[in-house]
Design a protein around this motif. Structure first.
Motif, PDB file in Angstrom:
ATOM      1  N   ASP A  36       0.817  -1.219   0.000  1.00 43.38           N
ATOM      2  CA  ASP A  36       0.000   0.000   0.000  1.00 43.38           C
ATOM      3  C   ASP A  36       0.850   1.269   0.000  1.00 43.38           C
ATOM      4  O   ASP A  36       0.340   2.351   0.295  1.00 43.38           O
ATOM      5  CB  ASP A  36      -0.920   0.011   1.229  1.00 43.38           C
ATOM      6  N   SER A  37       2.112   1.148  -0.343  1.00 47.18           N
ATOM      7  CA  SER A  37       3.020   2.289  -0.200  1.00 47.18           C
ATOM      8  C   SER A  37       3.287   3.046  -1.501  1.00 47.18           C
ATOM      9  O   SER A  37       3.987   4.067  -1.485  1.00 47.18           O
ATOM     10  CB  SER A  37       4.360   1.817   0.368  1.00 47.18           C
ATOM     11  N   LEU A  38       2.770   2.572  -2.626  1.00 48.71           N
ATOM     12  CA  LEU A  38       3.066   3.194  -3.913  1.00 48.71           C
ATOM     13  C   LEU A  38       2.614   4.648  -3.959  1.00 48.71           C
ATOM     14  O   LEU A  38       1.469   4.966  -3.633  1.00 48.71           O
ATOM     15  CB  LEU A  38       2.371   2.415  -5.042  1.00 48.71           C
ATOM     16  N   VAL A  39       3.532   5.532  -4.385  1.00 55.25           N
ATOM     17  CA  VAL A  39       3.199   6.948  -4.575  1.00 55.25           C
ATOM     18  C   VAL A  39       3.806   7.435  -5.886  1.00 55.25           C
ATOM     19  O   VAL A  39       4.809   6.899  -6.371  1.00 55.25           O
ATOM     20  CB  VAL A  39       3.709   7.841  -3.415  1.00 55.25           C
ATOM     21  N   ASN A  40       3.173   8.443  -6.460  1.00 57.70           N
ATOM     22  CA  ASN A  40       3.716   9.162  -7.604  1.00 57.70           C
ATOM     23  C   ASN A  40       4.565  10.298  -7.034  1.00 57.70           C
ATOM     24  O   ASN A  40       4.057  11.145  -6.302  1.00 57.70           O
ATOM     25  CB  ASN A  40       2.578   9.710  -8.469  1.00 57.70           C
ATOM     26  N   THR A  41       5.857  10.301  -7.360  1.00 56.20           N
ATOM     27  CA  THR A  41       6.759  11.295  -6.760  1.00 56.20           C
ATOM     28  C   THR A  41       6.999  12.510  -7.643  1.00 56.20           C
ATOM     29  O   THR A  41       7.876  13.323  -7.352  1.00 56.20           O
ATOM     30  CB  THR A  41       8.112  10.643  -6.415  1.00 56.20           C
ATOM     31  N   GLY A  42       6.234  12.634  -8.705  1.00 51.01           N
ATOM     32  CA  GLY A  42       6.444  13.758  -9.613  1.00 51.01           C
ATOM     33  C   GLY A  42       7.467  13.381 -10.671  1.00 51.01           C
ATOM     34  O   GLY A  42       7.452  12.277 -11.199  1.00 51.01           O
ATOM     35  N   ASP A  44      11.761  13.915 -11.757  1.00 53.14           N
ATOM     36  CA  ASP A  44      13.128  14.437 -11.653  1.00 53.14           C
ATOM     37  C   ASP A  44      13.337  15.305 -10.415  1.00 53.14           C
ATOM     38  O   ASP A  44      13.922  16.391 -10.486  1.00 53.14           O
ATOM     39  CB  ASP A  44      13.482  15.238 -12.915  1.00 53.14           C
ATOM     40  N   ASN A  45      12.865  14.831  -9.274  1.00 55.02           N
ATOM     41  CA  ASN A  45      13.036  15.577  -8.029  1.00 55.02           C
ATOM     42  C   ASN A  45      13.639  14.702  -6.919  1.00 55.02           C
ATOM     43  O   ASN A  45      13.465  14.994  -5.736  1.00 55.02           O
ATOM     44  CB  ASN A  45      11.688  16.161  -7.567  1.00 55.02           C
ATOM     45  N   GLY A  46      14.331  13.650  -7.305  1.00 51.87           N
ATOM     46  CA  GLY A  46      14.912  12.764  -6.297  1.00 51.87           C
ATOM     47  C   GLY A  46      13.888  11.881  -5.629  1.00 51.87           C
ATOM     48  O   GLY A  46      14.086  11.444  -4.496  1.00 51.87           O
ATOM     49  N   TYR A  47      12.800  11.593  -6.319  1.00 47.59           N
ATOM     50  CA  TYR A  47      11.732  10.723  -5.801  1.00 47.59           C
ATOM     51  C   TYR A  47      11.261  11.204  -4.421  1.00 47.59           C
ATOM     52  O   TYR A  47      11.050  10.413  -3.500  1.00 47.59           O
ATOM     53  CB  TYR A  47      12.219   9.271  -5.728  1.00 47.59           C
ATOM     54  N   SER A  48      11.076  12.514  -4.306  1.00 44.97           N
ATOM     55  CA  SER A  48      10.844  13.109  -2.983  1.00 44.97           C
ATOM     56  C   SER A  48       9.391  13.425  -2.663  1.00 44.97           C
ATOM     57  O   SER A  48       9.037  13.553  -1.490  1.00 44.97           O
ATOM     58  CB  SER A  48      11.676  14.391  -2.850  1.00 44.97           C
ATOM     59  N   LYS A  49       8.537  13.570  -3.672  1.00 44.77           N
ATOM     60  CA  LYS A  49       7.143  13.905  -3.384  1.00 44.77           C
ATOM     61  C   LYS A  49       6.318  12.646  -3.132  1.00 44.77           C
ATOM     62  O   LYS A  49       6.759  11.530  -3.428  1.00 44.77           O
ATOM     63  CB  LYS A  49       6.547  14.713  -4.535  1.00 44.77           C
ATOM     64  N   GLU A  50       5.133  12.823  -2.597  1.00 45.33           N
ATOM     65  CA  GLU A  50       4.248  11.703  -2.282  1.00 45.33           C
ATOM     66  C   GLU A  50       2.825  12.021  -2.738  1.00 45.33           C
ATOM     67  O   GLU A  50       1.967  12.412  -1.957  1.00 45.33           O
ATOM     68  CB  GLU A  50       4.270  11.389  -0.791  1.00 45.33           C
ATOM     69  N   ASN A  51       2.589  11.857  -4.028  1.00 48.48           N
ATOM     70  CA  ASN A  51       1.274  12.121  -4.599  1.00 48.48           C
ATOM     71  C   ASN A  51       0.494  10.813  -4.717  1.00 48.48           C
ATOM     72  O   ASN A  51       1.030   9.799  -5.157  1.00 48.48           O
ATOM     73  CB  ASN A  51       1.407  12.757  -5.980  1.00 48.48           C
ATOM     74  N   ALA A  52      -0.766  10.862  -4.335  1.00 47.44           N
ATOM     75  CA  ALA A  52      -1.605   9.672  -4.434  1.00 47.44           C
ATOM     76  C   ALA A  52      -1.831   9.297  -5.894  1.00 47.44           C
ATOM     77  O   ALA A  52      -1.812  10.148  -6.791  1.00 47.44           O
ATOM     78  CB  ALA A  52      -2.945   9.927  -3.750  1.00 47.44           C
ATOM     79  N   ILE A  53      -2.034   8.011  -6.142  1.00 51.81           N
ATOM     80  CA  ILE A  53      -2.332   7.521  -7.493  1.00 51.81           C
ATOM     81  C   ILE A  53      -3.825   7.692  -7.751  1.00 51.81           C
ATOM     82  O   ILE A  53      -4.653   7.060  -7.092  1.00 51.81           O
ATOM     83  CB  ILE A  53      -1.947   6.035  -7.637  1.00 51.81           C
ATOM     84  N   ASP A  54      -4.180   8.564  -8.695  1.00 52.05           N
ATOM     85  CA  ASP A  54      -5.600   8.774  -8.998  1.00 52.05           C
ATOM     86  C   ASP A  54      -5.931   8.177 -10.361  1.00 52.05           C
ATOM     87  O   ASP A  54      -5.087   7.601 -11.037  1.00 52.05           O
ATOM     88  CB  ASP A  54      -5.969  10.258  -8.926  1.00 52.05           C
ATOM     89  N   LYS A  55      -7.184   8.323 -10.778  1.00 48.87           N
ATOM     90  CA  LYS A  55      -7.667   7.668 -11.993  1.00 48.87           C
ATOM     91  C   LYS A  55      -7.016   8.191 -13.260  1.00 48.87           C
ATOM     92  O   LYS A  55      -7.074   7.544 -14.310  1.00 48.87           O
ATOM     93  CB  LYS A  55      -9.187   7.797 -12.101  1.00 48.87           C
ATOM     94  N   ASP A  56      -6.392   9.353 -13.209  1.00 51.87           N
ATOM     95  CA  ASP A  56      -5.725   9.912 -14.381  1.00 51.87           C
ATOM     96  C   ASP A  56      -4.240   9.542 -14.441  1.00 51.87           C
ATOM     97  O   ASP A  56      -3.548   9.926 -15.376  1.00 51.87           O
ATOM     98  CB  ASP A  56      -5.858  11.446 -14.374  1.00 51.87           C
TER      99      ASP A  56
END
Length: 222
Positions: A36-42, A44-56
């Motif tokens: 349950d840990s998968l996130v979209n990190t944006g 080229d930012n060092g995999y630093s952000k934590e965006n939820a995976i949405d339908k788009d």
């Protein structure tokens, strides 16, 4: 019983009272981590952000694979994270089972794992380098607070070459952090095989766990 053994037994009794234990593990028992840990990190930012995976999101509705641990005697939960208890001779190991064709993710010809030639991980302190098609980072902290970090670059390419699951590492006693960083390429145009202006997104799977030598902590206690 000498004082040291008494201390060991007291500590183990306290642990037994605090930890929530599962049943004894058999040779083929496994415990899944990070699902349950998968996130979209944006991007080229060092995999630093934590965006939820949405339908788009191109990663919506499917998983890359699963990590799991084998070889432990018992499994517990401590401080909200898994704790794997091992006896002498146990070999606690981390495995990865890839469930996708990395050149055709989710059965879509437009989605693939991309090369990340200038990857870095800000949170794990990993400097810029060629991650290739996915980088797996494993950080160990031992009982003396010494740390060691192993980086497996091109991890998803290596995993895709075998039909069996991939064995990552065998673990001794300590605390572990595991991160898989990877980049997805989405083709938006295909002009007779020419695929200009693809879109890229970065993703991160992460989890933590501990390994404890159980039997040896109170060997000879009465």
């Amino acid at each position: 019983m000498n004082s040291l053994k008494k201390i060991c037994c007291a500590l183990m009794a306290a642990m037994l009272a605090v930890f929530s234990f599962s049943a004894f593990a058999s040779d083929d028992t496994s415990y899944t981590l990070g699902e349950d840990s998968l996130v979209n990190t944006g991007k080229d930012n060092g995999y630093s952000k934590e965006n939820a995976i949405d339908k788009d999101d191109p990663h919506w509705g499917w998983t890359l694979g699963r990590f799991y641990v084998k070889g432990y005697t018992r499994q517990a939960t401590a401080d909200g994270k898994p704790l794997f208890l091992k006896n002498t001779g146990d070999k606690v190991s981390l495995w990865f089972s890839l469930s996708q064709d990395i050149d055709r993710l989710n059965g879509d010809d437009k989605l693939s794992i991309a090369q990340d030639k200038d990857g870095w991980d800000q949170k794990m302190g990993i400097s810029q380098q060629d991650f290739a098609r996915g980088a797996l980072i494993v950080k160990q902290t031992d009982y003396q607070n010494n740390t060691k970090t192993n980086i497996y670059t091109d991890f998803l390419s290596a995993s895709s070459t075998d039909t069996a699951d991939t064995k990552v590492e065998v673990f001794e006693e300590g605390d572990y952090e595991v991160v898989l960083d990877y980049k997805i390429k989405r083709t938006r145009l295909n002009v007779f095989g020419w695929k200009p202006l693809p879109a890229y997104s970065d993703y991160r799977i992460s989890f933590a766990f501990s390994v404890l030598n159980f039997q040896s902590k109170c060997n000879g206690c009465e």
